[in-house]
Design an enzyme around this catalytic site. Structure first.
Site: not given
Ligand code: DJQ
Length: 825
Positions: A542-543, A546, A577, A681
């Site tokens: 979204q922002f 990479v 990034k 995760d």
């Protein structure tokens, strides 16, 4: 009669044929004597004088009678084809029973042996009952009889009331008389009982009747206001003896649209012995003009002692309709003390059970015994089940409370590790990180929605696509709460949601006001932006994005350990990034926080931050390039060594290299756990593969399209990798190193399956959550991931140990790492 509750001396007759056919042989099913009661002479038609009489010793409500002839083992063939019943409450006034149509004769037996039962409609309230055989031709008659009913506890012997009237409705008349009254009806009703005591309550609509084929108004006795100048109807009730009255219940119609209402007031006078009490009792029920249904109005008789009660019911409208009046009195006391066994029957005993439901006596007892036993067993089972459930709920509550406590404690410790105080190692803490994803509670309504923030701590989010709009909303509101709150408590106030600068997760990291730009807080150096050359895009969020870049002179920034095979003067490939230049302030802050945290993670098996570009926009962070991409895709395109791979010419990975990669993941996790860093995760999709099977653990976030199927979206709420999550993470929102160990077990399982199958691929997301419930209940119904074909027992054992229910029994990453090293040849 056949049960023996009625004694011989209470059974009498007008006459008997012989001693062996005396009255006492008139019990139903009794084969004693000559097999029945037989009167002396032939019964002539309409010459009713023979009868068999039973004295019940107190008043009974009799609803059913049975008759039988004389069979006497085949010798006898006498029976009553028809009979009548007479009854008396006082032994002097005898009343002929009539059915609702007014017929007296009851059809009796057709042979000498069958029992014929007759419902008494209306029922009889009596102490004495006479069976009177009727014949239409000369023949010998013998009878055996039975009575069924229960004791008449109201004790009411008679009521005297004005005769019921007739209501003229436009289409038809409504007869509101008491058609079964058994007293005298001249101008008023005297000395009898009738519809007000027949046990039948009228319907809401008084023009309809419960009793089949009867006229409108049949169930009710009613009076018109105009016939009573006094404004009330007086009813006098006489009882068998002085009683202590608690209540009177009057069943009234209330069809106010027909001008029928319950009474507006009742005034009752009590007579004990022969005197009327001077002060009457008065009661005014609420007159209901909203609900037209018929109802019982209960009048509290305040323990008045009386043998007679006179009540004046005042009209509330043009008509007053009653269908039933009952009295509750303290009979127990009277039966046991004031009225000692006048009868041979114990008080409250049933006269005789309804034989339609009667079985042989001994059989009944066995049956009842069995039933009671079964009920006991069932109750015991239910109690055990309930007890277990309550116990589990308590457990769960306790663990939730523990979770809350631990959360507060561990978060404050975490803030030391990643907060202001520059305590880089953060090694003092033994606590595990506990924080709360938005919890889901699939097991039932008892699970509460946590009030805690949705947070992932201490972590970062990163490159990927759009976050779920819902989680954006959630995180926004969360942030708002934090701002409003302003309470300086880490757990609730210092958490800022990180939308993942380029990623999607609703993660949070400590909201520390780092002066990153001053550089003193960051352990990485600024890299000259102009030395980066863009090559290709590796990912997008979204922002930001990479990128794969070439970096000149990066060697200076790299640790000596990485440098041995990189030529000094050649550019190196790096992953960069980058924060999009149009990113808002929050995204920018989050990016800086991610840098801060990443800069502290220094382990060969964790993504390493080499340098940053934060002096000018766009903000960048740089890590080494892992040419083989993520482990999931890497293994998906490889095959195990063997026939198949040989034939298909597919690239292979040896078992040893699988183990090697797993060991590196364990090692990276060992490092993270030493920092009390909970990943949340861990999965093959979040591991990067470099040259020669080197592995670095990363965390891409949850919104890569390729892996959307690995995340379960709780409608409008969190997105969770449920197939990798421990039961306590799913059910209690508890994330610890132990739940990371669970996920490691699943990751290991993926590796040994070459990522060819999703964990629990046979189960839907909902079934996975149900299975989680089974892990929680631990009743051996949980489904474990199966042992992969390639997987030796020793490795599967490690997996199973990672999935132990008790978090404390799961191995630490140190132990897992050790075990994996031992497996490698
Ligand atoms: C943790 C992170 C790296 C962004 C794709 C192909 C590639 C990079 C929990 C700790 C252990 N480690 O990393 N958290 C968060 N970050 C990442 C990434 C992987 N990502 C997403 C890629 C990607 C490479 C490299 N070679 N091939 O898109 N992070 C941070 C990152 C990326 C670039 C620079 C610095 C950091 O998961």
């Amino acid at each position: 009669m056949s049960g023996g509750q009625i004694h011989d001396e209470d059974i009498s007759a007008s006459s008997q044929w012989s001693e062996s056919t005396a009255a006492r042989y008139g019990r139903l099913d009794c084969e004693e004597g000559d097999g029945a009661w037989c009167p002396e002479i032939t019964v002539e038609p309409d010459h009713l004088k023979e009868f068999l009489q039973i004295d019940l010793r107190s008043l009974y409500f009799i609803t059913l009678v049975g008759t039988q002839g004389r069979h006497a083992g085949g010798i006898g063939n006498e029976f009553a084809q028809m009979y009548k019943i007479k009854y008396s409450r006082d032994g002097s006034r005898w009343i002929s029973w009539r059915n609702r149509q007014g017929k007296q004769v009851i059809e009796g037996n057709r042979n000498a042996y069958d029992i014929v039962l007759k419902d008494l409609e209306p029922p009889i309230i009596a102490r004495f009952v006479r069976f009177m055989p009727v014949t239409d031709h000369s023949m010998n008659v013998c009878m055996r009889v039975e009575l069924y009913g229960c004791e008449w506890l109201d004790g009411l012997v008679s009521y005297n009331a004005p005769a019921g009237e007739q209501m003229s409705l436009p289409l038809y008349p409504v007869y509101l008389n008491d058609s079964v009254y058994d007293g005298a009806v001249i101008h008023s009703m005297t000395e009898g009982l009738g519809q007000l005591t027949d046990g039948v309550c009228g319907l809401d609509d008084f023009t309809l009747s419960h009793v089949y084929n009867m006229w409108p108004g049949y169930d009710y006795v009613g009076w018109n206001n105009e016939s009573f100048s006094s404004g009330f109807v007086e009813i006098m009730f006489e009882f068998d003896r002085t009683r202590n009255f608690t209540t009177m219940k009057v069943h009234c119609n209330n069809m106010f649209n027909r001008h029928v209402k319950t009474f507006r007031q009742v005034v009752c006078y009590f007579r004990s012995e022969s005197d009327w009490e001077a002060v009457p009792l008065s009661f005014s029920p609420v007159v209901d003009e909203k609900n037209p249904s018929a109802r019982f109005v209960t009048v509290n008789l305040a323990n008045h002692m009386a043998s007679a009660i006179k009540c004046q019911f005042y009209f509330a409208d043009a008509w007053m309709l009653f269908s039933e009046i009952t009295f509750q009195s303290d009979t127990a006391m009277y039966n046991t003390t004031l009225a000692p066994p006048k009868t041979g029957l114990p008080p409250n005993t049933q006269l005789e059970e309804d034989p339609r439901h009667k079985v042989d006596d001994s059989n009944t007892r066995i049956l009842i015994g069995c039933l009671v036993a079964i009920i006991f067993i069932l109750v015991a089972i239910i109690v055990i089940i309930l007890w277990r459930q309550v116990w589990q709920k308590m457990l769960e509550k306790a663990s939730r409370r523990m979770l809350d406590d631990e959360l507060t404690a561990s978060l404050s410790i975490q803030s030391e590790t990643f907060g202001y105080n520059h305590n880089r190692s953060g090694t003092t803490s033994e606590q595990e990180s506990n924080s709360t994803y938005e919890r889901i509670f699939p097991l039932g309504p008892d699970y509460q929605e946590p009030s805690r923030l949705i947070c992932k701590l201490p972590e970062f989010a990163q490159s990927s696509e759009e976050p779920a709009s819902t989680s954006t909303a959630a995180s926004k509101s969360t942030t708002a709460t934090v701002v409003q709150d302003g309470v300086p408590h880490y757990a609730e106030a210092d958490i800022v949601n990180l939308q993942g600068v380029t990623g999607s997760n609703t993660y949070a990291i400590p909201a520390v006001t780092m002066d990153l730009l001053s550089g003193k807080d960051v352990a990485v150096e600024e890299f000259p932006r102009k030395l980066l050359t863009f090559k290709e895009k590796l990912g997008e969020g979204q922002f930001g994005e990479v990128h794969l870049c070439e970096a000149e002179g990066m060697q200076e920034f790299m640790n000596k350990e990485f440098l041995f095979d990189i030529p000094e003067d050649q550019p190196v490939l790096v992953a960069v990034k980058m924060l999009r230049s149009d990113a808002n302030k929050n995204a920018r802050n989050d990016f800086l926080k991610e840098i801060k945290i990443m800069s502290r993670l220094k382990d060969p098996n964790i993504i390493r931050l080499l340098a940053v570009c934060i002096y000018s926009d766009p903000l960048c962070m740089i890590t080494e390039y892992m040419e083989n991409g993520d482990l999931n895709q890497f293994l998906s395109r490889h095959e195990p060594e063997g026939q198949f791979a040989l034939l298909s010419n597919a690239p292979t990975v040896s078992f040893n290299n699988l183990c090697y990669m797993a060991t590196q993941i364990a090692s990276g996790m060992k490092y993270l756990s030493s920092l009390n860093f909970v990943h949340r995760d861990l999965a093959t999709r979040n591991c990067l593969v470099g040259k020669t099977y080197t592995i670095k653990i990363a965390d891409f976030g949850m919104s890569r399209n390729l892996y959307s199927g690995d995340y379960y979206r709780i409608q409008g709420r969190a997105v969770l990798p449920i197939r990798w999550m421990s039961w306590e993470s799913i059910l209690l929102g508890k994330f610890t190193t132990a739940s990371d160990a669970w996920a490691f077990g699943v990751t290991l399982w993926e590796i040994l399956n070459f990522c060819k199958e999703q964990p629990y691929s046979q189960l839907t997301d909902e079934q996975v959550i149900e299975n989680t419930g089974e892990f929680f209940r631990d009743q051996k119904r949980q489904i474990y991931l199966p042992q992969p074909v390639l997987c030796p027992d020793s490795l599967y054992k490690i997996m199973l140990s990672c999935w132990r229910r008790n978090t404390k029994e799961r191995p630490s990453f140190q132990e897992i790492h050790r075990a994996l090293l031992d497996i490698q040849p």
